[in-house]
Design a protein around this motif. Structure first.
Motif, mmCIF file in Angstrom:
data_model
loop_
_atom_site.group_PDB
_atom_site.id
_atom_site.type_symbol
_atom_site.label_atom_id
_atom_site.label_comp_id
_atom_site.label_asym_id
_atom_site.label_seq_id
_atom_site.Cartn_x
_atom_site.Cartn_y
_atom_site.Cartn_z
ATOM 1 N N TYR A 42 35.129 25.494 35.621
ATOM 2 C CA TYR A 42 34.594 26.829 35.390
ATOM 3 C C TYR A 42 34.616 27.663 36.663
ATOM 4 C CZ TYR A 42 33.432 25.504 30.713
ATOM 5 O OH TYR A 42 33.536 25.113 29.401
ATOM 6 N N VAL A 43 34.445 26.998 37.800
ATOM 7 C CA VAL A 43 34.573 27.737 39.059
ATOM 8 C C VAL A 43 35.988 28.291 39.170
ATOM 9 C CG1 VAL A 43 34.677 27.489 41.562
ATOM 10 C CG2 VAL A 43 32.769 26.514 40.301
ATOM 11 N N GLN A 45 38.055 28.959 36.675
ATOM 12 C CA GLN A 45 38.198 30.071 35.726
ATOM 13 C C GLN A 45 37.539 31.334 36.248
ATOM 14 O OE1 GLN A 45 37.275 29.598 31.576
ATOM 15 N NE2 GLN A 45 37.724 27.429 31.649
ATOM 16 N N ALA A 46 36.369 31.159 36.848
ATOM 17 C CA ALA A 46 35.644 32.314 37.372
ATOM 18 C C ALA A 46 36.448 32.975 38.484
ATOM 19 C CB ALA A 46 34.274 31.875 37.895
ATOM 20 N N GLN A 49 39.414 35.130 37.346
ATOM 21 C CA GLN A 49 39.183 36.479 36.839
ATOM 22 C C GLN A 49 38.414 37.353 37.816
ATOM 23 O OE1 GLN A 49 37.020 36.172 33.193
ATOM 24 N NE2 GLN A 49 35.078 35.799 34.175
ATOM 25 N N GLN A 50 37.653 36.744 38.702
ATOM 26 C CA GLN A 50 36.801 37.566 39.558
ATOM 27 C C GLN A 50 37.471 37.942 40.867
ATOM 28 O OE1 GLN A 50 33.626 34.854 39.979
ATOM 29 N NE2 GLN A 50 32.670 35.360 38.027
ATOM 30 N N VAL A 196 36.360 41.283 42.509
ATOM 31 C CA VAL A 196 36.473 42.520 41.742
ATOM 32 C C VAL A 196 35.583 42.449 40.515
ATOM 33 C CG1 VAL A 196 38.795 43.058 42.482
ATOM 34 C CG2 VAL A 196 38.460 41.606 40.484
ATOM 35 N N ASP A 197 35.157 43.610 40.052
ATOM 36 C CA ASP A 197 34.418 43.622 38.796
ATOM 37 C C ASP A 197 35.422 43.728 37.653
ATOM 38 O OD1 ASP A 197 35.216 46.209 38.486
ATOM 39 O OD2 ASP A 197 33.259 47.102 38.818
ATOM 40 N N VAL A 198 34.910 43.847 36.447
ATOM 41 C CA VAL A 198 35.782 43.728 35.290
ATOM 42 C C VAL A 198 36.786 44.883 35.236
ATOM 43 C CG1 VAL A 198 34.391 44.975 33.612
ATOM 44 C CG2 VAL A 198 35.728 42.990 32.882
ATOM 45 N N ARG A 200 38.381 45.892 37.751
ATOM 46 C CA ARG A 200 39.222 45.626 38.920
ATOM 47 C C ARG A 200 38.853 46.496 40.104
ATOM 48 N NH1 ARG A 200 40.086 41.044 37.438
ATOM 49 N NH2 ARG A 200 41.815 40.642 38.842
ATOM 50 N N ILE A 203 34.611 44.665 45.129
ATOM 51 C CA ILE A 203 33.208 44.647 45.524
ATOM 52 C C ILE A 203 33.106 44.215 46.977
ATOM 53 C CG2 ILE A 203 30.957 43.620 45.092
ATOM 54 C CD1 ILE A 203 32.053 43.207 42.152
ATOM 55 N N TYR B 244 35.082 36.130 23.378
ATOM 56 C CA TYR B 244 35.040 36.636 24.749
ATOM 57 C C TYR B 244 33.670 36.439 25.381
ATOM 58 C CZ TYR B 244 35.111 39.813 28.690
ATOM 59 O OH TYR B 244 35.009 40.335 29.958
ATOM 60 N N ARG B 250 30.024 30.893 29.205
ATOM 61 C CA ARG B 250 30.280 29.519 29.665
ATOM 62 C C ARG B 250 30.794 29.494 31.098
ATOM 63 N NH1 ARG B 250 30.886 25.460 25.573
ATOM 64 N NH2 ARG B 250 32.575 24.433 26.675
ATOM 65 N N ILE B 251 31.655 30.481 31.409
ATOM 66 C CA ILE B 251 32.148 30.555 32.792
ATOM 67 C C ILE B 251 30.977 30.789 33.742
ATOM 68 C CG2 ILE B 251 33.478 31.987 34.395
ATOM 69 C CD1 ILE B 251 35.534 32.363 32.176
ATOM 70 N N GLY B 254 28.884 27.537 33.824
ATOM 71 C CA GLY B 254 29.649 26.455 34.447
ATOM 72 C C GLY B 254 29.829 26.663 35.934
ATOM 73 N N SER B 255 30.072 27.920 36.339
ATOM 74 C CA SER B 255 30.319 28.135 37.766
ATOM 75 C C SER B 255 29.028 28.062 38.562
ATOM 76 C CB SER B 255 31.031 29.481 37.987
ATOM 77 O OG SER B 255 30.239 30.529 37.506
ATOM 78 N N LYS B 267 28.311 36.703 39.749
ATOM 79 C CA LYS B 267 29.517 37.516 39.757
ATOM 80 C C LYS B 267 29.889 37.941 38.355
ATOM 81 C CE LYS B 267 31.073 35.638 44.031
ATOM 82 N NZ LYS B 267 31.095 34.280 44.559
ATOM 83 N N GLN B 268 29.485 37.149 37.390
ATOM 84 C CA GLN B 268 29.813 37.471 36.002
ATOM 85 C C GLN B 268 29.101 38.731 35.533
ATOM 86 O OE1 GLN B 268 32.612 35.829 35.415
ATOM 87 N NE2 GLN B 268 31.925 35.309 33.369
ATOM 88 N N GLU B 270 29.135 41.418 36.988
ATOM 89 C CA GLU B 270 29.909 42.596 37.389
ATOM 90 C C GLU B 270 30.810 43.058 36.254
ATOM 91 O OE1 GLU B 270 29.470 44.081 40.176
ATOM 92 O OE2 GLU B 270 28.563 42.585 41.506
ATOM 93 N N GLY B 271 30.244 43.105 35.074
ATOM 94 C CA GLY B 271 31.003 43.648 33.961
ATOM 95 C C GLY B 271 31.751 42.610 33.138
ATOM 96 N N TYR B 272 31.833 41.377 33.629
ATOM 97 C CA TYR B 272 32.582 40.377 32.865
ATOM 98 C C TYR B 272 31.784 39.957 31.635
ATOM 99 C CZ TYR B 272 35.550 40.094 36.930
ATOM 100 O OH TYR B 272 36.391 40.411 37.935
#
Lengths: 669, 381
Positions: A42-43, A45-46, A49-50, A196-198, A200, A203, B244, B250-251, B254-255, B267-268, B270-272
């Motif tokens: 998960y790290v 995956q994070a 995207q981040q 980056v935030d969602v 893009r 930050i 989604y 979960r991300i 999990g992180s 960090k999630q 931030e809009g995720y």
């Protein structure tokens, strides 16, 4: 409650509690699975995207002149980008951004619509000014993005533009040193990771590999001298109604070019927009060869001194001005000369004399020496698109070719090649490599060692004879140095254009100063002069004198002759008309037609794409149905009038179509 | 003069700690969205603190009110009546979501207030009819009340309706409902679910998306159905990818790892992760405080379950028993459901985490319930 029911209640309660407990344990198990067992996944995956990887721009190297004055430098600027699909109200956004960035709001709106259609983001404006940047940042618009770029600026504008060159978007070298040394100047962009935030938007970021800035380059060009050279050259081209011109000042011992001017020149800060402006980007002195004419006689005589028994005092028969060659007659003006010493052949630039001397050399020897002088080959100056000129192979020489080449025809050379050949006379017989780069990133650039092509004794004699040109020959009264002796040679060559020789001249003067131990060598060529006052001496000579005077003064070259106060009277009559070879008869193919590749190509000059918008289609002669179909397919609205076949339309075909504009089409039977 | 009762400190401290931890998490989770959308990072946390003050006042008042005072037809019927009227009103007032009644600064979600009202009503009713629980004179009115309320709630808020039905089912089960009635009720719920899904088809796509993410099974059933489903999803106003939210949650969890990224370090958010401060706040807890924080919250609800069950068993009267059981079931089921949704163990459902999620009505109803539970627990000794 009876005991049985109570027992049942307790039992059901226990089951219920147990069920909830199991559920809780399941949640705990899932937490363990996510956070402990699969934490790494998960790290990853994070992160994916981040974090975004961003390029850190590496500043492009600065170009300095020989005294470390900046000629080209890069400064960071911002560009504004946006994704029109993320803008709630495009009209409002365009009206807002337009005035802030001094863009036309309607055009911006159209561009947004186009970008929306094409499903892409768009650049609103590149390289915005600091003021614009500040007001935009202050506006806190969430739907615009800034991208840092670097912008190349040339603080001296036109000065040395042909040598420095220019860049086009993305700071890719387009011409000149910018192109030939693009890799060195460019540097290596670094990488940074950015959180980056969602949307893009960044930050925070941290540098992974720092950018490696491009190397700076120090040129041999002297900005002061370059400026003067360009100024004088331009003034003379305009004054003499010439078309173009070039001038080069070089150190004869090292090959360092101190000034390299061309007219017309350009401002590398502004990209060319039309073919005329693109043409101004040609580095004429290095890229455009021409038939040199009389200046070439220097090489004829130098070769004669080396390979024959002729001495400066040897008498040459000049046939009183008329020489019959196979299929060709050479005339010289004013009755020409009789028997004159070889020194005078050069001084007065006798074509027949040069032909006689050339005949004594013989074609094989002459060809060998011309090759040694570097004709027909690139000088290796490192300037891009340098032309090798044309020296025909011996087997292509015709019966009169030896005569032609002796007086500078049937051979094409660039100013750069000629000034190098002249440097051989000045420096005692060594062929140097002309170059403009002194050092890269502080490290001196190695230059090929000079190669001996003439004996020192020969060059001493040549220098004396070339002084004769200035003292009593075609350069008399026009070459005026204040306290320095000089030697050189005039040249006036008819220009071959569109299949025949015109009455326009390539007027040139090349020479060195001072005479013994020359410090500098220079050539001035002005293309497209006319008549007696368009001769090499009177056109190129004054420019040569002025720039040489300035250069010698700037470099503190010791004066070697008493300073004469030359009266600024009208120039005395110059007897140089003889040096123009009167060209008659069929010469066969002109040397400049031999190989088109020696000429620079316009396509090499990058041009700013002028935005071609939609144009009004041609509806004339079409049926109403066809017009309607075509208009519909292109999204154009048409106002039909009458019936039958389209006869006329407004606006006319091919004119730019403004969005939303309706085309009136007149139909008649 | 009633003797001074000993406060249930286990329960009380757990509640206070969780409410304030919730406020902290709301600030952490919402600060980004709040400063972006509302202009101030404190926007949500200030509102939550206001509601904490109000809801704590209500909780303390109920804690000091003897629970038997609630065992009165007036309380039971008026409570559920008001809530039902509000639910009918909200259907017309909030034409879009049928969720909110707004009165200036405050907005109220009647579906949230339905929770304590239903628990009090059912406790009253079952205690009244305890001896004849399986008589149709008990079952029809109770079923009518539960169904009416659920029907009104389900229009806007399926999650809450599920919780209400689960609570009611639990109470009747413990009260001695015969299994056959239970089965009938289950069938009824199934039919109700079908209606719920039919009324808002996005619920079906959520369920299908959860069970069969890549439409592998759907394709076997009908070769073209998945295309229609995908098209429908595209058109639907809900999020494009049914998984989604759950994937992002979960991300986040999990992180977080064992110890988490630290307060405010998510960090999630931030809009995720959409709605990080409401229904998915547990994901931010997991991300910022890791396994330790997430497990602590789980244990917090475990304490409520323990104290609630203890009170249920020890309290001498039926009303108190069903009150305690109803409240406990209500809160724990809601909390576990929320956590399961966040962790991807259940299809996504809009349901807040009691005490932690942002939301005034939810906090108010939760703390009102807990106030009653505290009082019952005190009387349980």
């Amino acid at each position: 409650m009876n005991p049985g029911a109570r027992l049942e209640a307790i039992r059901r309660l226990t089951w219920l509690g147990a069920a909830l407990l199991v559920w809780g344990v399941a949640i705990l198990g899932e937490l363990i699975s996510l956070q402990i067992l699969h934490h790494g996944d998960y790290v990853r995956q994070a992160r994916k995207q981040q974090e975004a990887s961003v390029d850190l721009i590496a500043p492009r190297g600065t170009i300095f002149d020989r005294d470390n004055r900046p000629l080209a430098m890069s400064e960071p600027v911002e560009s504004v980008l946006l994704n029109p699909r993320k803008i709630p109200d495009k009209r409002m956004a365009a009206d807002l951004l337009g005035p802030m960035l001094s863009l036309d709001a309607d055009q911006l709106y159209q561009r947004m619509l186009e970008a929306t259609e094409a499903h892409r983001g768009m650049v609103v404006k590149r390289a915005i000014s600091p003021d614009e940047s500040q007001s935009l940042h202050g506006a806190h618009l969430t739907w615009i993005r800034f991208e840092e770029e670097s912008k190349r600026t040339y603080p001296n504008e036109n000065v040395a533009s042909h040598v420095i060159g220019s860049v086009y978007k993305g700071e890719h070298g387009a011409e000149g040193i910018e192109k030939s040394n693009d890799e060195l100047l460019r540097g290596v962009p670094g990488k940074a990771n950015e959180l980056v935030d969602v949307q893009r938007h960044g930050i925070e970021s941290w540098v992974q590999t720092p950018p490696v800035p491009g190397k700076s380059i120090r040129l041999s060009i002297d900005q002061r001298l370059q400026f003067i050279t360009e100024r004088e050259l331009a003034a003379q081209v305009v004054a003499k109604h010439g078309r173009t011109g070039s001038a080069i000042i070089m150190n004869p011992y090292t090959g360092e070019i101190l000034a390299f001017a061309n007219y017309p020149s350009f401002d590398p800060n502004k990209p060319p927009t039309n073919d005329l402006e693109r043409r101004a980007h040609f580095n004429l002195g290095a890229q455009v060869p021409f038939e040199p004419g009389s200046v070439f006689k220097v090489l004829t005589l130098a070769t004669a001194l080396e390979t024959t028994t002729l001495r400066p005092t040897s008498l040459i028969n000049c046939h009183n001005g008329i020489l019959q060659l196979p299929g060709r007659v050479i005339h010289e003006a004013h009755g020409g000369f009789g028997m004159i010493p070889m020194a005078d052949v050069l001084a007065h630039s006798s074509n027949i004399g040069a032909i006689e001397i050339g005949a004594q050399i013989g074609r094989e020897k002459f060809y060998e020496y011309l090759s040694n002088f570097g004709f027909g080959q690139r000088t290796g100056s490192g300037l891009p698109a340098e032309s090798p000129g044309i020296l025909r192979k011996l087997d292509k020489w015709r019966t009169t070719s030896l005569a032609s080449v002796s007086m500078g025809q049937e051979v094409a050379a660039t100013s750069l090649q000629l000034v190098r050949a002249c440097a051989v006379m000045a420096n005692g017989g060594m062929l140097v490599t002309p170059h403009v780069i002194l050092d890269v990133g502080g490290q001196p650039v190695s230059v090929p060692a000079p190669r001996r092509v003439l004996r020192p004794e020969t060059t001493v004699l040549m220098r004396q004879m070339m002084e004769g040109v200035v003292l009593r020959g075609t350069g008399k009264n026009v070459i005026k140095l204040h306290g320095w002796s000089a030697g050189g040679k005039t040249g006036t060559a008819q220009i071959f254009e569109h299949g025949h020789y015109t009455h326009l001249y390539n007027a040139s003067f090349m020479g060195f100063a001072p005479l013994n131990n020359p410090a500098l060598v220079a050539i001035v060529t002005i293309n497209g002069t006319e008549g007696n006052l368009g001769m090499g001496g009177s056109v190129a000579g004054p420019v040569w004198s002025t720039i040489m005077n300035e250069a010698l003064r700037l470099y503190d070259v010791p004066k070697d002759v008493p300073e004469k106060d030359v009266p600024q009277a009208a120039p005395a009559k110059v007897d140089e008309s003889v040096e123009v070879a009167d060209i008659e008869g069929d010469l066969g193919q002109n040397v400049l037609e031999d190989d088109p590749s020696v000429m620079p190509k316009l396509e090499d000059i990058p041009q700013v794409a002028t935005t071609v918008g939609p144009v009004v289609p041609d509806f004339r002669g079409k049926s109403m149905r066809a017009v309607a179909t075509e208009a519909y397919s292109q999204g154009i609205s048409v106002t039909p009038q009458g019936s039958g076949v389209a006869r006329n339309q407004s606006p006319a075909p091919g004119t730019p179509l403004h969005p939303g504009e309706a085309i009136r089409v007149l139909f008649t039977q | 003069m009633a003797q001074r009762l000993k406060t249930d400190w286990y329960l009380f401290i757990t509640i206070v700690v969780m409410v304030f931890f919730g406020a902290l998490m709301i600030f952490s989770a919402s600060s980004v969205t709040a400063s972006f959308k509302m202009g101030s990072s404190y926007y949500f946390v200030i509102r939550q603190i206001f509601w904490i003050v109000v809801a704590m006042g209500v909780m303390m008042a109920l804690k000091r009110t003897h629970y038997r005072k609630l065992q009165h037809p007036a309380v039971a019927f008026v409570g559920i009546g008001i809530v039902m009227m509000m639910l009918i009103a909200v259907f017309f007032v909030d034409t879009h979501q049928h969720r909110w009644i707004r009165m200036g600064f405050v907005g109220v979600q009647p579906s949230e207030l339905a929770k304590p009202a239903l628990v009090v009503f059912l406790a009253f009713f079952i205690a009244l009819r305890a001896r004849a629980i399986n008589s149709r004179h008990t079952l029809f009115p109770a079923a009518a009340a539960v169904l009416a309320l659920t029907f009104l709630v389900v229009v806007a808020d399926l999650g809450t309706a599920v919780v209400l039905v689960a609570t009611a089912a639990t109470l009747f089960l413990v009260a001695g409902l015969e299994w056959r009635f239970f089965m009938v009720a289950l069938l009824g719920i199934l039919v109700a679910c079908l209606f719920a899904v039919a009324s808002k088809p996005y619920r079906l796509t959520r369920i299908i998306g959860y069970v069969d993410h890549d439409y592998a099974i759907v394709q076997k059933v009908d070769a073209t159905l998945h295309i229609h489903l995908a098209e429908y999803l595209k058109k639907s106003l809900t999020t494009k990818d049914t998984r989604y939210q759950s994937d992002q949650a979960r991300i986040a969890v999990g992180s977080g790892g064992v110890t988490g990224l630290g307060l405010m370090q998510s960090k999630q958010k931030e809009g995720y992760l959409p709605e990080p401060h409401t229904d998915f706040i547990y994901a931010i807890v997991g991300e910022e405080f890791g396994f330790l924080g997430a497990a602590a919250v789980l244990i917090g609800f475990g304490i409520i379950l323990w104290r609630g069950m203890r009170a249920t068993v020890l309290i001498p009267d039926d009303f108190g028993r069903y009150l305690a059981l109803g409240i406990t079931t209500l809160l724990v089921v809601q909390a576990f459901m929320n956590m399961s949704v966040v962790l991807g163990m259940m299809p996504t459902k809009g349901i807040p985490l009691p005490m932690l999620s942002f939301g005034g009505s939810s906090l108010l109803s939760t703390l009102a319930c807990l106030g009653i539970l505290l009082n019952v627990s005190e009387h349980a000794g």
